[in-house]
Scaffold this active site. Structure first.
Site, mmCIF file in Angstrom:
data_model
loop_
_atom_site.group_PDB
_atom_site.id
_atom_site.type_symbol
_atom_site.label_atom_id
_atom_site.label_comp_id
_atom_site.label_asym_id
_atom_site.label_seq_id
_atom_site.Cartn_x
_atom_site.Cartn_y
_atom_site.Cartn_z
ATOM 1 N N ASP A 1 -7.827 -3.830 2.665
ATOM 2 C CA ASP A 1 -6.655 -4.668 2.401
ATOM 3 C C ASP A 1 -6.800 -6.083 2.949
ATOM 4 O O ASP A 1 -6.007 -6.962 2.607
ATOM 5 C CB ASP A 1 -5.399 -4.037 3.027
ATOM 6 C CG ASP A 1 -5.063 -2.684 2.421
ATOM 7 O OD1 ASP A 1 -5.151 -2.566 1.194
ATOM 8 O OD2 ASP A 1 -4.735 -1.760 3.179
ATOM 9 N N ASP B 1 0.855 -1.172 0.000
ATOM 10 C CA ASP B 1 0.000 0.000 0.000
ATOM 11 C C ASP B 1 0.901 1.235 0.000
ATOM 12 O O ASP B 1 2.064 1.164 0.410
ATOM 13 C CB ASP B 1 -0.884 -0.034 1.252
ATOM 14 C CG ASP B 1 -1.968 1.017 1.233
ATOM 15 O OD1 ASP B 1 -2.364 1.422 0.130
ATOM 16 O OD2 ASP B 1 -2.425 1.416 2.305
ATOM 17 N N ASP C 1 -3.143 -1.625 5.570
ATOM 18 C CA ASP C 1 -3.594 -1.176 6.884
ATOM 19 C C ASP C 1 -5.101 -1.043 6.988
ATOM 20 O O ASP C 1 -5.635 -0.961 8.081
ATOM 21 C CB ASP C 1 -2.937 0.163 7.258
ATOM 22 C CG ASP C 1 -3.157 1.233 6.193
ATOM 23 O OD1 ASP C 1 -3.938 0.994 5.258
ATOM 24 O OD2 ASP C 1 -2.545 2.310 6.305
#
Length: 888
Positions: free
Chosen positions: A629, A332, A625
């Site tokens: 995800d 990410d 996070d």
């Protein structure tokens, strides 16, 4: 009423049309209608994970072929009458099962963590009145009222929105709150661009609004993620796959070999069946590496402890080794590769561009002196601002971009307390429809002044002139369009600023005051800057042969610019969620393999990307996070969640949690994972030749019909003594030099690589040959068989000590000062072995138990010389053949 599933495009339709489709009004439903819909559509809740009974989770720890080996070893020891030894082996099995039981079995909590993201209460309009109802009682068509601080309880099509900002990071990954409005947007817009929607589980940062419920429960965006988690099958890690494959092959080999030897001894050598059985049991005791699973578990546990010291919590033991096999890290962007702190990177005026140094909200240590026009712009950004920046902690209360403006002003020497002494008399809050914010101030020495900030195109449309050091000039539209495009290409968010003097005595401002007569001050470019340590970590990943991919919900231009700054690739290739949707399944994996940046992605996209990379044989690590995800974290070979800014759903779905949210810690984990795998290979490469030499010695005795050079009880003594000492110390070995200079091993590569297999065969044969030579040499001197067997046992132990020094380095010579002197655990283990062997050889009680006999000093010297010569031979062999068999 239209089926809620038909309202997937509610964001592209006018609010009135959506209300009509829901058979609802802006004043809400009646209580009776809400009750009827609740029975029809079900509660607004997400299903929890069905936990496995604890007893089944415990029993599952025994379902491993090497555990069966250990039980076989215990059975062999019991058959020989060594019940204490059998109990020790069983104890190791039980300890191994308990460790696995405590470390694993928590993945089901991911779904329950997502359930906690939904607000327990919601404010709705029922029967024309505002009331609070339980979150589970919301139904499609309900009108929900939301304001700053609320958690959105269901997916809403907004009916009204005033200064409404919603933090959607858990779904989109964007670090800046999304501005919401009521006007429809284009069909097919990415999740982060659906301005008239507020999604379940997101947080209202500012403003207030109301919306009609379009989806509840599993039909919401967060509910779809919950469903995806249900659909993800847990993966077996590469290490567990390799251990299981090795154990099954070894079990078959041992069983077939024992049966053939038993048949041969009875039919062709005339052994009584019970004597033959005893010989075969001796063979099994020598051959089966019953301590191997425990040592592998300990090796992994040591890796876990080392990672904990590096701020990474390993939730499942094999994950640390799996990360060492990683060939691709999908990361990410926000908060992982970047600081998740907006920063003013540049100030653009008619007089030029000022670059602002420093990242984040801490202004200390990055002072700069801007030219007068830029200073005036920064003062405007400081005053037309509702945020607060707390000194010392440098935490922002309010909008992150406004916090960044305060930090930039302080770098330029402006004091917020002093500057804000210019009384604010009135304000027009930021509104998504007008795309600007305006404030009226009583400025010392200047009178009444209006300051405006907002979307640059909107601000410029209200300006006729521009400020410069030489005075005001006619607005140069071409110049500013080029500067806006240039800043956008760098992935920066852009705000424009303007000012307008107001008549003395003005106390209020309204939209007509703003819409003409402004003087354009310039632009600021904002960026969420890369973590400096992430840049170095990505470079180290590339040196280690690991590709890094960015998967983010942010805009393509921003993601590409960050990727370039991070060094992800010289010219990063980017695909958006729309691009991915347009790629057919047949070409999807190839397209993903060529791409470094994936922007505006949904949870389904992330999951599909991870699966495509895995389909090409990659071992994929995924960082994240947000709730969005969680499915891809669970799908990945190893999921890595952020410990500070990560949601509980992400942490529960992951195998590793980084307590410092630092991408650099992942590289440390890769380093540690490679070390753990090296150490496991060393354990196997040391254990199997040790057992192989013992087994071959027994086999040769049966085939050639001579007395066993070691009795079964002596073989068991050697195994128990060495497995608890020398076999264990290899788990503590530090990293070999250059561990991060090697390419990742292939996902299908077994624990027994070509060089390891060659080593096992060669060393087993050498140990057998030396053992038999010592046995017959001692008998040839006229000494009794008990002395000969004692010589063989001591020789075998010494050979294994020197072989330990050889196997400590798989990729370099052991003839170095560090290699010769060993480590503390190595020297301590050797001391224990030496004491044990002295007791075995000279202690009368041990002589009685094991039928051993005292040896002479010359015997000891001969045995040590044999050990030294074996080390020299094996070091020469390693030097000559290591490159030929290179598999790393």
């Amino acid at each position: 009423m239209t089926n809620p599933s038909d309202l997937a495009d509610a964001y592209a339709r006018p609010a009135s049309e959506v209300l009509t489709a829901l058979d609802a009004t802006a004043t809400g439903l009646s209580s009776s209608e809400a009750a009827a819909r609740l029975s029809r559509h079900g509660p607004n809740s997400l299903p929890g994970a069905k936990p496995r009974p604890a007893i089944l989770r415990l029993l599952a720890q025994f379902n491993n072929a090497l555990i069966y080996f250990m039980l076989a070893g215990a059975g062999a020891a019991a058959a020989l009458g060594h019940y204490v030894d059998a109990g020790v082996i069983l104890a190791v099995v039980i300890v191994n099962a308990i460790v696995g039981f405590l470390q694993e079995g928590k993945a089901e909590s991911a779904l329950n963590a997502i359930r906690d993201m939904i607000a327990p209460q919601a404010s709705v309009l029922r029967d024309g009145r505002r009331i609070s109802v339980g979150m589970a009682d919301l139904v499609p068509g309900d009108v929900v009222l939301i304001e700053a601080g609320d958690r959105v309880p269901a997916d809403l099509r907004l009916i009204s929105a005033r200064n409404l900002l919603v933090d959607e990071a858990i779904l989109t990954g964007e670090s800046v709150a999304s501005t919401k409005g009521v006007d429809p947007v284009a069909a097919g817009a990415a999740l982060g661009d659906r301005r008239p929607m507020a999604f379940s589980g997101t947080l209202v940062s500012a403003g207030q609004g109301s919306g009609a419920v379009t989806a509840t429960g599993t039909r919401t965006q967060i509910g779809r993620i919950s469903t995806l988690l249900h659909e993800v099958e847990p993966l077996t890690t590469p290490l567990l796959r390799q251990i299981n494959a090795f154990a099954h092959r070894f079990t078959l080999l041992a069983f077939v070999g024992a049966a053939l030897i038993f048949a041969f001894a009875v039919s062709l050598r005339g052994y009584a069946w019970d004597d033959a059985l005893m010989a075969v049991v001796a063979l099994a005791v020598g051959l089966v590496p019953e301590g191997l699973p425990a040592v592998i578990t300990i090796t992994l546990a040591i890796g876990v402890q080392r990672m904990a010291a590096r701020r990474a919590v390993i939730r499942r033991l094999p994950a640390v080794e799996t990360l060492g096999a990683t060939s691709i890290i999908c990361s990410d962007k926000t908060g992982t590769l970047t600081r998740n702190e907006m920063t003013v990177g540049r100030v653009v005026t008619a007089d030029g561009v000022s670059v602002v140094q420093g990242a984040g909200y801490d202004p200390t240590g990055h002072d700069f002196t801007p030219e007068p026009t830029a200073r005036g712009l920064l003062r405007a950004g400081l005053l037309c601002n509702d945020a607060e920046l707390n000194p010392g902690t440098w935490k922002v209360e309010g909008d992150p971009m406004e916090g960044a403006l305060i930090a930039a002003a302080m770098k330029a020497g402006l004091d917020p307390a002093t500057e804000r002494a210019a009384r604010r008399l009135d304000a027009i809050p930021f509104d998504a429809q007008h795309r600007f914010m305006a404030t009226l101030h009583d400025m010392p020495g200047q009178g009444r002044v209006m300051l405006v900030k907002g979307a640059p195109e909107r601000i410029m449309a209200m300006c006729a002139r521009q400020a410069s050091e030489a005075g005001t000039q006619v607005l140069d539209h071409t110049y500013w369009s080029d500067r806006i495009a240039e800043t956008g290409r760098e992935g920066e968010r852009v705000l424009g600023y303007a000012t307008k003097p107001m008549p003395d005595g003005t106390t209020r401002i309204d939209f007509p005051d703003v819409e003409s007569g402004l003087t354009f001050l310039g632009l600021t470019g904002f960026i969420d800057p890369p973590r400096p340590e992430a840049v170095a970590a990505i470079a180290e990943c590339h040196r280690a042969g690991i590709d890094v991919r960015m998967i983010t919900g942010d805009h393509a231009e921003t993601a590409t610019a960050i990727a370039r700054q991070l060094g992800l690739a010289p010219d990063p290739q980017v695909l958006t969620g729309k691009d991915l949707d347009a790629i057919p399944d047949s070409g999807f994996a190839d397209a993903v393999a060529r791409t470094q940046v994936f922007a505006r992605t949904s949870p389904e996209h992330k999951l599909r990307i991870v699966r495509a990379l895995q389909s090409r044989g990659n071992v994929v690590a995924m960082t994240g996070d947000g709730v969005n995800d969680a499915p891809s974290l669970k799908q990945a070979d190893v999921g890595i969640a952020m410990g500070i800014k990560g949601t509980e759903a992400a942490k529960e779905a992951a195998e590793i949690v980084l307590m410092d949210d630092n991408f650099a810690s992942i590289v440390a984990a890769v380093h540690e994972g490679r070390t753990v795998h090296d150490n496991i290979r060393k354990v196997i490469a040391w254990t199997l030749p040790t057992n192989g030499g013992e087994a071959l010695t027994v086999i040769m005795a049966i085939l050639l019909n001579f007395a066993l050079p070691m009795t079964p009880v002596q073989i068991l003594w050697v195994n128990l003594l060495l497995a608890a000492t020398l076999g264990l110390v290899l788990a503590f070995e530090p990293s070999e030099p250059g561990v991060m200079a090697r390419r990742p091993r292939k996902s299908g590569a077994g624990l027994l690589t070509p060089f390891t297999v060659w080593r096992i065969i060669l060393v087993s044969v050498i140990f057998m040959a030396i053992s038999l030579a010592v046995f017959f040499w001692t008998l040839g001197q006229g000494r009794d068989i008990e002395v000969a067997r004692t010589m063989v046992v001591n020789t075998l132990v010494v050979l294994e000590i020197f072989y330990l020094f050889n196997i400590r380095y798989l990729h370099m010579t052991s003839f170095t000062l560090t290699g010769v002197k060993g480590t503390g655990p190595v020297l301590g283990a050797i001391a224990v072995v030496v004491v044990g062997q002295l007791a075995f050889t000279y202690l009368p009680v041990m002589n009685r138990i094991f039928e051993s006999r005292p040896l002479t000093l010359l015997d000891g010297i001969v045995i040590i010389v044999i050990g030294v010569l074996s080390l020299v031979v094996l070091e020469i062999e390693k030097h000559l053949l290591r490159d030929r068999f290179r598999e790393e």
